[in-house]
Design a protein around this motif. Structure first.
Motif, mmCIF file in Angstrom:
data_model
loop_
_atom_site.group_PDB
_atom_site.id
_atom_site.type_symbol
_atom_site.label_atom_id
_atom_site.label_comp_id
_atom_site.label_asym_id
_atom_site.label_seq_id
_atom_site.Cartn_x
_atom_site.Cartn_y
_atom_site.Cartn_z
ATOM 1 N N MET A 1 0.829 -1.140 0.004
ATOM 2 C CA MET A 1 0.016 0.036 0.015
ATOM 3 C C MET A 1 0.905 1.241 0.183
ATOM 4 S SD MET A 1 -3.118 0.852 2.394
ATOM 5 C CE MET A 1 -3.971 2.215 2.489
ATOM 6 N N LYS A 2 0.636 1.945 -0.694
ATOM 7 C CA LYS A 2 1.339 3.410 -0.793
ATOM 8 C C LYS A 2 0.524 4.601 -0.197
ATOM 9 C CE LYS A 2 3.512 2.564 -5.198
ATOM 10 N NZ LYS A 2 3.916 3.030 -6.572
ATOM 11 N N THR A 3 1.624 5.420 0.324
ATOM 12 C CA THR A 3 1.018 6.621 1.133
ATOM 13 C C THR A 3 0.516 7.565 0.178
ATOM 14 O OG1 THR A 3 2.693 6.156 2.865
ATOM 15 C CG2 THR A 3 1.692 8.474 2.574
ATOM 16 N N PHE A 4 -0.738 8.148 0.395
ATOM 17 C CA PHE A 4 -1.236 9.219 -0.340
ATOM 18 C C PHE A 4 -0.609 10.637 -0.198
ATOM 19 C CE2 PHE A 4 -4.454 12.411 -1.247
ATOM 20 C CZ PHE A 4 -4.668 12.168 -2.603
ATOM 21 N N SER A 5 -0.326 11.350 -1.062
ATOM 22 C CA SER A 5 0.135 12.564 -0.550
ATOM 23 C C SER A 5 -0.682 13.848 -1.804
ATOM 24 C CB SER A 5 1.504 12.971 -0.898
ATOM 25 O OG SER A 5 2.174 14.298 -0.469
ATOM 26 N N ALA A 6 -1.269 14.620 -1.308
ATOM 27 C CA ALA A 6 -2.279 15.449 -2.187
ATOM 28 C C ALA A 6 -1.190 16.719 -3.035
ATOM 29 C CB ALA A 6 -3.347 16.219 -1.263
ATOM 30 N N LYS A 7 -1.719 16.831 -4.055
ATOM 31 C CA LYS A 7 -1.022 17.620 -4.795
ATOM 32 C C LYS A 7 -1.737 19.078 -4.660
ATOM 33 C CE LYS A 7 1.982 14.779 -6.426
ATOM 34 N NZ LYS A 7 1.541 13.482 -5.742
ATOM 35 N N ALA A 8 -1.239 20.288 -4.490
ATOM 36 C CA ALA A 8 -1.985 21.473 -4.426
ATOM 37 C C ALA A 8 -2.764 21.797 -5.771
ATOM 38 C CB ALA A 8 -1.154 22.560 -4.147
ATOM 39 N N GLU A 9 -2.240 21.463 -7.129
ATOM 40 C CA GLU A 9 -3.061 21.663 -8.215
ATOM 41 C C GLU A 9 -4.281 20.891 -8.271
ATOM 42 O OE1 GLU A 9 0.729 19.511 -8.971
ATOM 43 O OE2 GLU A 9 0.393 21.738 -8.252
ATOM 44 N N GLN A 10 -4.346 19.804 -7.761
ATOM 45 C CA GLN A 10 -5.270 18.928 -8.124
ATOM 46 C C GLN A 10 -6.389 18.938 -6.999
ATOM 47 O OE1 GLN A 10 -3.369 15.049 -7.971
ATOM 48 N NE2 GLN A 10 -2.393 15.392 -10.001
ATOM 49 N N VAL A 11 -6.498 19.576 -5.976
ATOM 50 C CA VAL A 11 -7.358 19.912 -4.875
ATOM 51 C C VAL A 11 -8.543 20.528 -5.437
ATOM 52 C CG1 VAL A 11 -7.929 20.812 -2.592
ATOM 53 C CG2 VAL A 11 -5.487 19.704 -3.211
ATOM 54 N N GLU A 12 -9.714 20.331 -5.231
ATOM 55 C CA GLU A 12 -10.958 21.067 -5.523
ATOM 56 C C GLU A 12 -11.374 21.970 -4.533
ATOM 57 O OE1 GLU A 12 -15.527 19.775 -6.013
ATOM 58 O OE2 GLU A 12 -14.242 18.149 -6.326
ATOM 59 N N ARG A 13 -11.252 23.108 -4.704
ATOM 60 C CA ARG A 13 -11.533 24.119 -3.794
ATOM 61 C C ARG A 13 -13.186 24.570 -3.572
ATOM 62 N NH1 ARG A 13 -6.615 24.659 -1.827
ATOM 63 N NH2 ARG A 13 -5.003 24.535 -3.190
ATOM 64 N N LYS A 14 -13.810 24.752 -2.601
ATOM 65 C CA LYS A 14 -14.945 25.094 -2.439
ATOM 66 C C LYS A 14 -15.031 26.277 -1.529
ATOM 67 C CE LYS A 14 -16.881 20.628 -2.174
ATOM 68 N NZ LYS A 14 -17.582 19.356 -1.354
ATOM 69 N N TRP A 15 -16.242 27.253 -1.586
ATOM 70 C CA TRP A 15 -16.340 28.351 -1.059
ATOM 71 C C TRP A 15 -17.242 28.253 0.227
ATOM 72 C CZ3 TRP A 15 -14.232 33.314 -2.322
ATOM 73 C CH2 TRP A 15 -13.383 33.330 -3.448
ATOM 74 N N PHE A 16 -16.902 28.778 1.310
ATOM 75 C CA PHE A 16 -17.937 28.586 2.471
ATOM 76 C C PHE A 16 -18.055 29.976 3.055
ATOM 77 C CE2 PHE A 16 -16.039 24.450 2.204
ATOM 78 C CZ PHE A 16 -17.117 23.709 2.305
ATOM 79 N N ILE A 17 -19.173 30.339 3.514
ATOM 80 C CA ILE A 17 -19.696 31.514 4.203
ATOM 81 C C ILE A 17 -19.984 31.339 5.647
ATOM 82 C CG2 ILE A 17 -21.779 31.844 3.361
ATOM 83 C CD1 ILE A 17 -21.569 34.722 2.802
ATOM 84 N N ILE A 18 -19.449 32.142 6.380
ATOM 85 C CA ILE A 18 -19.602 32.268 7.994
ATOM 86 C C ILE A 18 -20.277 33.561 8.193
ATOM 87 C CG2 ILE A 18 -18.607 31.859 10.183
ATOM 88 C CD1 ILE A 18 -16.673 30.176 9.071
#
Length: 139
Positions: A1-18
């Motif tokens: 099993m390989k360790t997963f490491s996220a890539k910044a350009e592949q991250v799906e960014r959402k918007w939240f309001i508080i």
């Protein structure tokens, strides 16, 4: 099993309001810091920016539960300044939330890039309607 490491350009960014109206400053800041870092996601990686954009509205209506003094020192003689939350709220209410969130994220290059995704506004109006932010409740 390989360790997963996220890539910044592949991250799906959402918007939240508080909405900070009648909310405690620390709880609003904690919720915003978790969303900005991406700690609520399963792909969270400590050294990669995996977070989302956060909009905080009604910053002038956030409340404190204890005593607080904002202090700064310029380095010069007589350069020590203190300010109460009441006077800072009159002068620049966005700084209250921004400062609280800034203290909860890493103090390095990653933290500076994360802070760029924080948008704090004085009233209930904000210019990010096109991003269709999801509303979050603070407990």
């Amino acid at each position: 099993m390989k360790t997963f490491s996220a890539k910044a350009e592949q991250v799906e960014r959402k918007w939240f309001i508080i909405d900070a109206d009648n909310q405690i400053v620390g709880r609003v800041a904690e919720k915003a810091a978790v969303l900005l870092r991406g700690k609520h996601k399963a792909i969270f990686t400590t050294h990669v920016d995996t977070g989302d954009h956060v909009i905080v509205i009604n910053a002038e209506k956030a409340v404190f539960t204890g005593q607080k003094q904002y202090m700064s020192y310029s380095g010069y003689i007589g350069g020590h300044h203190t300010e109460s939350p009441k006077s800072r709220r009159v002068r620049h209410p966005e700084l209250i939330i921004e400062g609280a969130v800034k203290g909860m994220i890493p103090h390095n290059r990653l933290g500076r890039s994360v802070l760029r995704k924080l948008h704090v506004y004085k009233g209930s109006k904000h210019p990010h309607e096109a991003q269709a932010p999801a509303t979050l409740k603070v407990k």
